[in-house]
Design a protein around this motif. Structure first.
Motif, PDB file in Angstrom:
ATOM      1  N   HIS A   1      -7.189  -5.814   2.587  1.00  0.00           N
ATOM      2  CA  HIS A   1      -7.074  -6.912   4.002  1.00  0.00           C
ATOM      3  C   HIS A   1      -6.822  -6.521   4.895  1.00  0.00           C
ATOM      4  CE1 HIS A   1      -5.436 -10.074   0.745  1.00  0.00           C
ATOM      5  NE2 HIS A   1      -6.612 -10.064   0.456  1.00  0.00           N
TER       6      HIS A   1
ATOM      7  N   GLU B   1      -0.463  -5.801   5.663  1.00  0.00           N
ATOM      8  CA  GLU B   1      -1.468  -5.585   4.406  1.00  0.00           C
ATOM      9  C   GLU B   1      -1.337  -4.307   3.978  1.00  0.00           C
ATOM     10  OE1 GLU B   1      -2.763  -7.878   3.231  1.00  0.00           O
ATOM     11  OE2 GLU B   1      -2.630  -9.787   3.808  1.00  0.00           O
TER      12      GLU B   1
ATOM     13  N   GLU C   1       5.230 -12.677  -0.366  1.00  0.00           N
ATOM     14  CA  GLU C   1       3.993 -13.790  -0.181  1.00  0.00           C
ATOM     15  C   GLU C   1       3.766 -14.862  -0.973  1.00  0.00           C
ATOM     16  OE1 GLU C   1       0.687 -10.868  -2.866  1.00  0.00           O
ATOM     17  OE2 GLU C   1       0.571 -11.278  -0.637  1.00  0.00           O
TER      18      GLU C   1
ATOM     19  N   GLU D   1      -4.691 -13.690  -1.899  1.00  0.00           N
ATOM     20  CA  GLU D   1      -3.628 -14.861  -1.913  1.00  0.00           C
ATOM     21  C   GLU D   1      -3.205 -14.806  -2.844  1.00  0.00           C
ATOM     22  OE1 GLU D   1      -2.334 -12.388  -0.330  1.00  0.00           O
ATOM     23  OE2 GLU D   1      -3.229 -11.677   1.247  1.00  0.00           O
TER      24      GLU D   1
ATOM     25  N   GLU E   1      -5.072  -5.910  -1.585  1.00  0.00           N
ATOM     26  CA  GLU E   1      -4.288  -5.537  -0.518  1.00  0.00           C
ATOM     27  C   GLU E   1      -4.471  -4.691   1.056  1.00  0.00           C
ATOM     28  OE1 GLU E   1      -2.504  -8.169  -0.263  1.00  0.00           O
ATOM     29  OE2 GLU E   1      -1.170  -8.691  -1.619  1.00  0.00           O
TER      30      GLU E   1
HETATM   31 FE   LIG Z   1      -2.934  -9.531   1.436  1.00  0.00          FE
END
Ligand SMILES: [Fe+2]
Ligand SMILES: [Fe+2]
Length: 293
Positions: free
Chosen positions: A100, A67, A136, A171, A97
């Motif tokens: 996160h 992340e 991802e 996500e 990100e």
């Molecule tokens: Fe992420």
């Protein structure tokens, strides 16, 4: 929903790679951003069993690393994008990100999780984003299934897992954005025809699967936490490949339904999972028939 309806809904109503396509996938991504700060979330106090389970999950170092690196890589890559709208969307994903990463850092500090130092940051190039995007697509599909199974089995209290529901939604937004961006970007570069998209897409997914298999081997060798598998006995008892695939497919369909029907969706990993589930069902059926003779 019928399969034909689902397929029809995933067909874009305009040319992929057009300005309309660009506006749709960028604006829908930007407009669905939700503002929050990790430290303001209602983090619960955990009972000793929940705390032990959280500490025993062996992914926190890898997750934090991924992340934080993604946030920096995407923020840097966004600066190289000439189109202001695409640049804004890329930068926003970089922000999410990074958030996160901050969310994980907050959780790691609050619950005293064992996390090793962060590795070096990736170079912010188009290739780094492409590799990350395919990663991802694989991770999110698996993550949708694992998260649902973990929630259903209540291995952690709902007061904690509910905080991660927003990460799963983000996500899902990221992989839909990526799949549209990569198709748009290839058209923009003159590689937009289906045959020209097919080969790099398969190479992208293939590379991501290989990276994930290698990463999975590293994580399983890592041990993480106190390594006490009994902590997850409730979940492991009736877990099978079929159950995982069925759950991941259903969850993926549920997340994907919320997006504008004109947007492209990631299709390769769900299709591979459906094929694997089909094969597995046939094998189980044949085995049952042979055993019942
Ligand atoms: Fe992420
Ligand atoms: Fe993401």
């Amino acid at each position: 929903m019928q399969m034909s309806e689902a397929i029809a809904r995933t067909q874009p109503k305009f040319r992929v790679g057009s300005d309309e396509h660009k506006r749709l996938f960028c604006e829908s991504f930007v407009s669905t951003h939700v503002a929050f700060e990790p430290e303001n979330l209602p983090w619960p106090e955990l009972d000793p069993i929940s705390l032990a389970r959280l500490r025993a999950i062996p992914i926190w170092t890898m997750a934090l690393e991924a992340e934080v690196n993604a946030g920096k890589m995407l923020s840097g890559f966004a600066q190289t994008e000439p189109d202001p709208l695409v640049r804004q969307a890329l930068a926003l994903q970089g922000y999410e990100e990074d958030r996160h990463g901050r969310l994980l850092s907050y959780m790691i500090a609050k619950y005293g999780l064992n996390v090793k130092p962060i590795a070096a940051v990736e170079t912010p190039t188009r290739q780094a984003f492409v590799d990350f995007g395919y990663n991802e697509c694989v991770d999110s599909f698996a993550g949708f299934g694992i998260f649902k199974l973990a929630c259903d089995a209540r291995i952690l209290p709902e007061s904690l897992t509910s905080l991660f529901a927003r990460v799963m939604l983000e996500e899902a937004r990221h992989i839909v954005f990526f799949i549209n961006w990569i198709a748009y970007d290839r058209y923009r570069r003159g590689y937009g025809s289906p045959p020209a998209q097919f080969v790099p897409a398969m190479l992208g997914y293939g590379g991501a699967i290989v990276r994930r298999v290698k990463g999975g081997a590293e994580v399983s060798g890592d041990g993480g936490g106190d390594g006490n598998l009994d902590l997850f006995g409730d979940v492991m008892r009736d877990l099978s490949l079929e159950k995982f695939l069925r759950t991941a497919i259903a969850e993926n369909d549920r997340y994907m339904e919320d997006f504008d029907p004109r947007l492209l969706r990631p299709r390769v990993i769900p299709a591979l999972a459906r094929a694997a589930l089909g094969v597995s069902n046939v094998v189980s059926y044949v085995r049952e028939k042979l055993l019942s003779r």
